[in-house]
Design an enzyme around this catalytic site. Structure first.
Site, PDB file in Angstrom:
ATOM      1  N   ARG A 112       0.641  -1.238  -0.124  1.00 49.08           N
ATOM      2  CA  ARG A 112       0.004  -0.061   0.225  1.00 49.08           C
ATOM      3  C   ARG A 112       0.902   1.099  -0.012  1.00 49.08           C
ATOM      4  O   ARG A 112       1.987   1.509   0.928  1.00 49.08           O
ATOM      5  CB  ARG A 112      -0.924  -0.127   1.196  1.00 49.08           C
ATOM      6  N   ARG A 170      -4.487   1.971  17.176  1.00 51.89           N
ATOM      7  CA  ARG A 170      -5.239   1.657  15.904  1.00 51.89           C
ATOM      8  C   ARG A 170      -5.244   2.445  14.834  1.00 51.89           C
ATOM      9  O   ARG A 170      -4.365   3.337  14.983  1.00 51.89           O
ATOM     10  CB  ARG A 170      -6.995   1.419  16.213  1.00 51.89           C
ATOM     11  N   LYS A 171      -5.756   2.111  13.618  1.00 49.36           N
ATOM     12  CA  LYS A 171      -5.434   3.116  12.503  1.00 49.36           C
ATOM     13  C   LYS A 171      -6.128   4.229  12.733  1.00 49.36           C
ATOM     14  O   LYS A 171      -7.094   4.419  13.678  1.00 49.36           O
ATOM     15  CB  LYS A 171      -5.984   2.364  11.215  1.00 49.36           C
ATOM     16  N   GLY A 216     -16.114  -7.413   1.638  1.00 46.47           N
ATOM     17  CA  GLY A 216     -16.179  -8.725   1.595  1.00 46.47           C
ATOM     18  C   GLY A 216     -16.234  -9.420   3.117  1.00 46.47           C
ATOM     19  O   GLY A 216     -16.258 -10.704   3.239  1.00 46.47           O
ATOM     20  N   CYS A 225     -14.263  -2.527   4.511  1.00 43.63           N
ATOM     21  CA  CYS A 225     -13.274  -1.551   3.451  1.00 43.63           C
ATOM     22  C   CYS A 225     -13.962  -1.023   2.243  1.00 43.63           C
ATOM     23  O   CYS A 225     -13.515   0.216   2.000  1.00 43.63           O
ATOM     24  CB  CYS A 225     -12.054  -2.509   3.312  1.00 43.63           C
ATOM     25  N   GLY A 226     -14.952  -1.647   2.129  1.00 46.45           N
ATOM     26  CA  GLY A 226     -15.900  -1.218   0.879  1.00 46.45           C
ATOM     27  C   GLY A 226     -16.920  -0.210   1.386  1.00 46.45           C
ATOM     28  O   GLY A 226     -17.687   0.587   0.542  1.00 46.45           O
TER      29      GLY A 226
END
Length: 584
Positions: free
Chosen positions: A130, A244-245, A502, A507-508
């Site tokens: 990424r 975390r992110k 998914g 993430c989508g």
């Protein structure tokens, strides 16, 4: 002005925009403020301390921590980059690596700090890489280099445009990583600090600097944020041990292409006493157990202080964030615990001047603005130039596609490409005299249309289980196939945004879609286990943003087409094509 400040001129407002006195005032995504709770002073002691240039969790706060925190304590992930640990790791075979827990954790966990994700489950020994691409701006040279990397990996090599205006490349093998890192640096790219408990790609307006109606050019701000967070590609350990992110965006358009409501920190343009700056939203996030929209911090910062306030918010989160259950470690959980005023107070303490101005009422975002379509040809603010928005089906490109996109950017534009959060690409700075020739290019006719069908325009899909070990179902090919089938059955009069993810990590971003599909396993009419989806309806982006609601659980994927047709007819004004034909 602090040493971390940057001087910006107050941006001129577009001549087409209403005056500030006429512009509607809006307090975006406010909702009820978090109620402050009494907090024991001991709770405000920082959980981390600096040791030998890195931030580590103090011993007394290590009880009950999650496995990811233990991996960070056992070995500092950033040493793989900052102390060249990747050079030695890349020399080992996968068999040698898997013999030791520490080296196995290196490739499965710690390499994510370098933007490398081992696909152990489906593509053992292969990695996704990424990038960091602030504001989604990239060059033809960068695109060609990434194409050269993935082409050497054959069928395993491809690239995806992500929902954070970014590139992810696939098929990478560990022995090649040191050379790839050098190649990235030579073309001005980095993959550093792009995964796990780090700050993700700073998002901005994809039309920054070229949009006649923009509020402010977001590129200087997103570039500064990215340079600060990575210390100009050298690595910045001050912000690599977050709980975390963490996501950040700078808004520059009335269209809110940047999706501020789902970011941990969003800068919303606003004037105050004749000064240009930003109101702040904090805490937006998605997770399997909870999704939350960002809330106002009741704070405004001048444009000069974009970086200092980002630093203060990050330090607050790093110092005080929860490090137990990973489902409760995003920043909004800390905001809930401290209350919005308590959190704001902690941010103030970490600012150079230890003071935050209260939110401005002079919002520059027009609440009633109708979100524009960037596909096709559009005039730029620069006279005689236009940009062209291209549809990249579910964001997937091959090496040859990237070479062609780079060629088109060079021949027709200025050698620049813009990535969008909807997984599409914009070619800016095209002389109007070259537009006709560009539109005749084979790539635009066969692959990346500037005029996609209405239902394809808003189609977004995560990686899916083709490459991602966490995904429960295949997404990209299925999203295209189902949308194509639905298009044959109904006619719509406007785009309908359909997002696929998914797994529950979303993430989508299915919760912001008009119709969202979250992968799950379910049973068909015969009781046989099969791939399915939880279906969400009603998400919105823009000034009236809100998250969608669960519409129907555990629908077998083979049954989705009639369900989507029904939803489109009942909720989005679609007309069955057989009826449309009869009326004609």
């Amino acid at each position: 002005m602090s040493s971390l400040s940057a001087r910006f001129l107050t941006p001129p407002l577009s001549h087409t925009a209403p005056s500030s006195s006429a512009r509607p005032r809006t307090r975006l995504f406010a909702g009820p403020p978090t109620v402050a709770q009494p907090v024991d002073t001991g709770r405000l002691e920082p959980r981390v301390e600096e040791r030998d240039g890195y931030y580590v969790l103090k011993e007394k706060f290590r009880q009950g921590i999650n496995p990811s925190e233990k991996v960070k304590i056992e070995r500092e992930p950033m040493k793989l980059y900052m102390e060249n640990g990747i050079e030695e790791l890349a020399k080992l075979s996968m068999e040698e690596i898997d013999k030791e827990k520490s080296s196995k954790d290196d490739i499965d966990v710690r390499l994510k700090w370098l933007g490398l994700f081992h696909r152990r489950k489906h593509h053992y020994g292969r990695f996704m890489m990424r990038l960091k691409l602030p504001n989604g701006v990239t060059t033809s040279a960068q695109t060609r280099y990434l194409a050269s990397v993935i082409k050497k990996y054959g069928k395993d090599g491809c690239a995806d445009v992500t929902t954070r205006q970014n590139w992810q490349i696939r098929g990478v093998e560990l022995p090649d990583v040191p050379e790839i890192l050098k190649g990235l640096a030579e073309v001005g790219l980095t993959c550093l600090q792009s995964g796990m408990d780090n700050v993700r790609n700073p998002v901005g307006n994809p039309l920054a600097g070229i949009d006649p109606d923009e509020i402010v050019d977001t590129r200087p701000y997103t570039n500064l944020l990215s340079q600060f967070i990575t210390s100009n590609f050298r690595g910045n350990p001050a912000f690599t041990n977050l709980p975390r992110k963490w996501n950040v965006c700078v808004v520059g358009s009335h269209d809110l292409y940047e999706h501020p409501h789902i970011n941990d920190l969003a800068y919303m343009p606003a004037m105050k006493d004749g000064r240009f700056g930003f109101n702040l939203l904090v805490g937006g996030f998605f997770s399997p157990k909870r999704c939350a929209e960002a809330v106002p911090l009741d704070a405004w910062v001048p444009a000069d202080d974009v970086v200092p306030v980002c630093k203060a918010v990050l330090e607050t989160y790093r110092d005080l964030g929860f490090r137990g259950n990973r489902q409760k470690t995003r920043m909004m959980w800390l905001i809930d615990e401290l209350g919005i005023e308590g959190f704001r107070s902690e941010v103030e303490k970490r600012l150079p001047h230890q003071w935050l101005e209260r939110e401005s009422s002079e919002d520059l975002i027009q609440k009633q603005w109708e979100r524009r379509d960037y596909f096709g040809v559009h005039p730029q603010k620069q006279e005689g130039f236009s940009y062209v928005g291209l549809h990249i089906p579910v964001g997937r490109v091959q090496g040859e596609d990237m070479d062609e996109l780079a060629r088109l950017a060079d021949i027709y534009g200025s050698g620049e490409l813009r990535l969008t959060v909807e997984q599409n690409i914009i070619i800016p700075n095209i002389e109007n005299s070259k537009i006709e020739a560009l539109l005749k290019e084979l790539l635009l006719k066969d692959r990346f249309s500037p005029e996609p069908p209405l239902l394809m325009k808003g189609l977004v899909a995560c990686t899916g289980n083709q490459f991602c070990g966490q995904a429960i179902i295949e997404t990209k090919a299925r999203a295209l196939k189902i949308t194509e089938e639905v298009q044959r059955l109904v006619s719509v009069t406007r785009p309908v945004r359909m997002h696929w993810t998914g797994c529950p990590n979303t993430c989508g971003q299915v919760q912001v879609a008009d119709i969202g599909f979250m992968g799950c396993m379910t049973r068909d009419e015969n009781g046989k286990v099969c791939e399915g989806a939880d279906v969400f309806v009603g998400g919105r982006v823009g000034s009236d943003s809100h998250l969608g609601d669960l519409y129907k659980k555990s629908v077998p994927c083979k049954d989705l087409v009639p369900l989507v047709v029904d939803i489109l007819v009942k909720h989005f004004g679609a007309v069955p094509r057989e009826r449309e034909d009869m009326e004609d």
